[in-house]
Design an enzyme around this catalytic site. Structure first.
Site, short mmCIF file in Angstrom:
data_model
loop_
_atom_site.label_atom_id
_atom_site.label_comp_id
_atom_site.label_asym_id
_atom_site.label_seq_id
_atom_site.Cartn_x
_atom_site.Cartn_y
_atom_site.Cartn_z
N GLY A 12 20.56 -35.14 -16.02
CA GLY A 12 20.98 -34.68 -14.93
C GLY A 12 20.11 -35.32 -13.71
N GLY A 14 20.55 -34.36 -10.21
CA GLY A 14 20.47 -33.35 -8.89
C GLY A 14 19.02 -33.30 -8.48
N ALA A 16 16.80 -31.46 -8.89
CA ALA A 16 15.86 -31.15 -10.28
C ALA A 16 15.46 -32.23 -10.94
CB ALA A 16 16.20 -29.82 -10.74
N HIS A 46 25.87 -32.45 -7.81
CA HIS A 46 26.57 -31.05 -7.04
C HIS A 46 25.45 -31.05 -5.76
CE1 HIS A 46 27.55 -27.26 -6.14
NE2 HIS A 46 26.41 -26.79 -6.48
N GLU A 51 23.71 -26.87 1.78
CA GLU A 51 23.99 -26.88 3.11
C GLU A 51 22.89 -26.30 3.94
OE1 GLU A 51 27.76 -24.92 3.69
OE2 GLU A 51 28.92 -26.39 2.67
N PHE A 120 17.53 -16.49 6.89
CA PHE A 120 18.33 -16.91 5.63
C PHE A 120 18.53 -15.30 5.15
CE2 PHE A 120 20.46 -20.01 3.12
CZ PHE A 120 20.90 -21.08 4.09
N GLN A 234 26.15 -15.09 -8.93
CA GLN A 234 25.97 -14.72 -7.67
C GLN A 234 27.53 -15.00 -6.91
OE1 GLN A 234 23.19 -16.78 -4.32
NE2 GLN A 234 22.36 -14.84 -4.59
N HIS A 236 28.91 -15.69 -3.17
CA HIS A 236 28.27 -16.09 -1.97
C HIS A 236 29.25 -15.34 -0.95
CE1 HIS A 236 27.22 -18.09 1.80
NE2 HIS A 236 26.16 -18.63 1.10
N LEU A 246 32.09 -24.02 0.79
CA LEU A 246 31.17 -23.01 1.31
C LEU A 246 31.07 -23.01 2.85
CD1 LEU A 246 28.76 -21.04 0.63
CD2 LEU A 246 27.06 -23.03 1.02
N GLU A 249 25.19 -19.77 4.60
CA GLU A 249 24.65 -18.43 4.95
C GLU A 249 23.87 -18.86 6.25
OE1 GLU A 249 23.27 -15.66 2.06
OE2 GLU A 249 21.07 -16.37 2.75
N ARG A 280 22.57 -11.43 -0.63
CA ARG A 280 24.03 -11.94 -0.89
C ARG A 280 24.62 -10.69 -1.65
NH1 ARG A 280 22.89 -18.04 -1.80
NH2 ARG A 280 22.56 -18.79 0.38
N HIS A 349 29.20 -18.51 -6.78
CA HIS A 349 28.08 -19.59 -6.00
C HIS A 349 27.06 -20.10 -6.92
CE1 HIS A 349 26.42 -21.50 -2.69
NE2 HIS A 349 25.32 -20.83 -2.77
N TYR A 350 26.32 -19.10 -7.76
CA TYR A 350 25.28 -19.66 -8.34
C TYR A 350 25.04 -18.84 -9.62
CZ TYR A 350 20.22 -20.45 -8.63
OH TYR A 350 19.18 -20.90 -9.11
N ARG A 384 19.68 -13.91 -6.34
CA ARG A 384 18.67 -15.10 -5.63
C ARG A 384 18.68 -14.94 -4.13
NH1 ARG A 384 19.96 -20.47 -3.39
NH2 ARG A 384 22.28 -20.27 -3.89
N LEU A 385 17.72 -15.29 -3.55
CA LEU A 385 17.85 -15.35 -1.89
C LEU A 385 18.16 -16.58 -1.77
CD1 LEU A 385 14.81 -13.44 -0.60
CD2 LEU A 385 16.88 -12.45 -0.95
N SER A 389 16.83 -21.88 -4.02
CA SER A 389 17.17 -22.65 -5.17
C SER A 389 16.86 -24.27 -4.96
CB SER A 389 18.84 -22.55 -5.26
OG SER A 389 19.25 -23.65 -6.38
#
Ligand SMILES: Cc1cc2nc3c(=O)[nH]c(=O)nc-3n(C[C@H](O)[C@H](O)[C@H](O)COP(=O)(O)OP(=O)(O)OC[C@H]3O[C@@H](n4cnc5c(N)ncnc54)[C@H](O)[C@@H]3O)c2cc1C
Length: 569
Positions: A12, A14, A16, A46, A51, A120, A234, A236, A246, A249, A280, A349-350, A384-385, A389
């Site tokens: 992966g 991304g 991470a 991804h 954003e 947020f 989650q 959104h 999206l 937020e 959310r 969303h998550y 998640r807030l 992430s």
């Protein structure tokens, strides 16, 4: 079959995966040979979609504090987060912001030149560090540029991993299908970091990239890794209608209002203090409630919506702080948010859940770590807030990069991979070629309809039961999916079959966990069990693969700071 050997494999690319690669390359000083594999070209991962921002305490002199960030995260998680993981996260996140700054990221700034932050959802301080509304894009570019400094990193772009090879509870390698050449090969490694992201493409109305199909989660699950807390998906609040793209937020953080068809700013009713920037789960439930009670805007396709109104922010603020949102609204909803409100509704969303890890991102299999959205270190609990992430990807990217490479350097011999196993893997992959059979695209469409309508913001036993039954039937059907394209090169037909199989396995786990959890907590909201039940359910769900369906087990939540209390916003 060709075979490539590396000390550390990162699955992966991304935020991470790239952060892990940099840390591994940095601390091993050229000693370790590192591979990064991605099913898409590296920069199309991804994460470039992120954003609104990355959360961290940057200005304690103005009243923010690590303790406050920890409290917001734990309360936001509906007390399912492991509090030791939260404590580690909030301490490390500010360092990552500064690290990216040193690597050259163009953070948005205050007039005095210091790093700016925006409000947020669920954060009680302006805590999202941002680069306009293209934060993930700039983070990915900064990490990619930094990675160029290191020589011993090999990229396998557009290569699709099909299985994680585990024998005797120890990591051996990955089987990989090179989409560009059609080759099937094995990557042997001393250590593996899984950083394959989430799987919300099992929903039809979602903010996710088309490629986010949970392959890493599904491969790990089938290889014997337990998945944790998968029932917590989650939604959104503001997916653009009808595409699901999206609307960050950050749009509400910058002051946007949610307005129903009566012209009311209804969040005042549901979360009087935080209103639009409540967490959310709460905002999404409020929006669906408004729609169900007849105060939404109707659409013939059923995607009834609410308005997000940015007009009062003015053209300058919208252009400076939310340029992507304006562009997206113009291109995909054919309206300019400077002069018109935007139609939105909650979108998948998550994944709060993921592969079960300890606080270092280590799994139960020797030599394997997980970072980012694919993992469940239990930072986000049941909800998640926003902005936590990307910060998690950076923090656990760094942690796992260091742990895994140190392990790889010490582990002298490369593990052996059984020839017979590889032959079986290749046959399994390419025996999907059925001339006649089920249509995988229709199976995916049906799965998405099921998830949208029966495993959404609100759930109940009847709908979950019927969803589970049908998902199991679809799992049978997909075994006989038709692949018309006979080529091995860029065979998106076969790729779709593999992805749909993965999505179905994961959907089954989500629904089974959701049925078992007879309470409402965070994003898992049962109409038949509307209360949180700390006596019976203050625990994590673990799902283990079994051919007849997931076997569930449970493990306690780590509470080091705060006992659960009622959430009020
Ligand atoms: C539209 C949108 C906006 C968001 N905005 C924010 C935000 O502002 N702030 C925030 O904190 N969070 C945000 N999030 C969440 C956040 O972006 C993601 O959780 C995070 O980027 C995930 O990163 P990752 O590195 O874990 O995985 P990803 O970025 O999803 O990368 C996964 C990688 O795995 C590879 N991969 C997957 N399967 C395979 C396979 N079989 N073989 C080979 N490679 C494979 C992919 O090619 C890719 O490189 C947003 C999410 C969305 C959907």
């Amino acid at each position: 079959m060709r075979e490539f050997d590396h000390d550390l494999i990162i699955l992966g690319s991304g935020i991470a995966g790239l952060r892990a690669a940099i840390e591994a390359a940095r601390i091993s000083r050229g000693e370790a040979d590192i591979a990064i594999i991605s099913k898409v070209q590296l920069m199309r991962s991804h994460s470039v979609c992120a954003e609104g921002g990355t959360a961290a305490v940057m200005h304690p002199e103005e009243g923010d504090s690590l303790e406050l960030h920890a409290w917001d995260t734990v309360r936001g998680s509906d007390f399912l987060a492991d509090q030791d993981a939260v404590a580690r996260f909030i301490e490390e996140a500010p360092k990552e912001i500064i690290q990216l700054e040193h690597w050259g990221i163009p953070w948005s700034r205050r007039p005095d030149g210091r790093i700016d932050q925006r409000p947020f959802g669920g954060h009680s301080f302006d805590r999202a560090v941002f680069a306009a509304d293209k934060t993930g894009f700039f983070e990915m570019h900064t990490l990619y540029d930094t990675l160029q400094k290191y020589a011993r990193v090999t990229r396998y772009d557009e290569c699709y991993a099909t299985s994680i090879l585990v024998e005797d509870s120890s990591f051996r390698g990955l089987t990989v299908w090179d989409l560009t050449s059609g080759d099937f090969f094995v990557l042997r490694g001393r250590a593996l970091i899984i950083a394959t992201g989430g799987a919300c493409r099992m929903y039809g109305f979602t903010t996710y990239s088309l490629t986010a199909t949970g392959d890493g989660l599904a491969m790990a699950y089938r290889a014997g890794f337990p998945l944790k807390d998968m029932e917590f998906v989650q939604f959104h609040p503001t997916g653009l209608v009808p595409s699901g793209i999206l609307i960050t937020e950050g749009a509400r953080g910058e002051g946007g209002y949610l307005i129903n068809s009566k012209g009311e700013r209804f969040m005042e009713k549901y979360a009087p203090a935080k209103k639009e920037i409540a967490p959310r789960d709460i905002v999404s439930r409020s929006m669906i409630t408004e729609i169900e009670q007849g105060r939404g805007f109707a659409r013939p396709d059923g995607l009834d919506y609410i308005h997000i109104d940015l007009r009062h922010l003015g053209a300058d603020k919208i252009n400076q702080r939310l340029p992507l949102i304006r562009e997206v609204a113009i291109k995909f909803a054919f309206l300019d948010p400077i002069s018109e409100p935007i139609p939105v509704r909650p979108a998948a969303h998550y994944f709060m859940g993921g592969i079960h890890t300890d606080i270092d991102g280590a799994t139960s299999i020797e030599g394997v770590w997980v970072a980012g959205e694919a993992g469940c270190v239990s930072l986000h609990g049941a909800n998640r807030l926003g902005a936590n992430s990307t910060a998690e990807c950076l923090v656990w990217g760094k942690i796992t990069g260091a742990k895994a490479v140190n392990w790889a350097i010490k582990r002298k011999a490369l593990p052996l991979v059984s020839r017979e196993r590889l032959r079986q893997e290749e046959a399994l992959l390419f025996e999907e070629f059925h001339d006649k059979g089920e249509n995988a695209y229709l199976i995916r469409k049906e799965l998405q309809d099921i998830m949208d309508h029966r495993v959404g913001v609100f759930r109940n036993e009847l709908e979950l039961e019927s969803a589970l039954k049908r998902i199991r039937e679809l799992k049978e059907s997909v075994k006989y999916a038709q692949v018309k394209d006979k080529s091995r090169i860029y065979n998106t037909n076969l790729l779709t079959v593999l992805e749909v199989k993965n999505l179905l396995d994961l959907a089954e786990v989500i629904v089974a966990g959701g049925l078992a959890r007879t309470e409402s907590r965070g994003a898992h909201s049962r109409r038949d069990f509307p209360q949180r039940d700390d006596v019976n359910w203050l625990k994590h769900t673990l799902a283990y693969y079994a051919p007849e369906g997931p076997r569930l087990d449970f493990t306690p939540v780590t509470i080091t700071m705060w006992e659960p209390v009622e959430r009020r916003y």
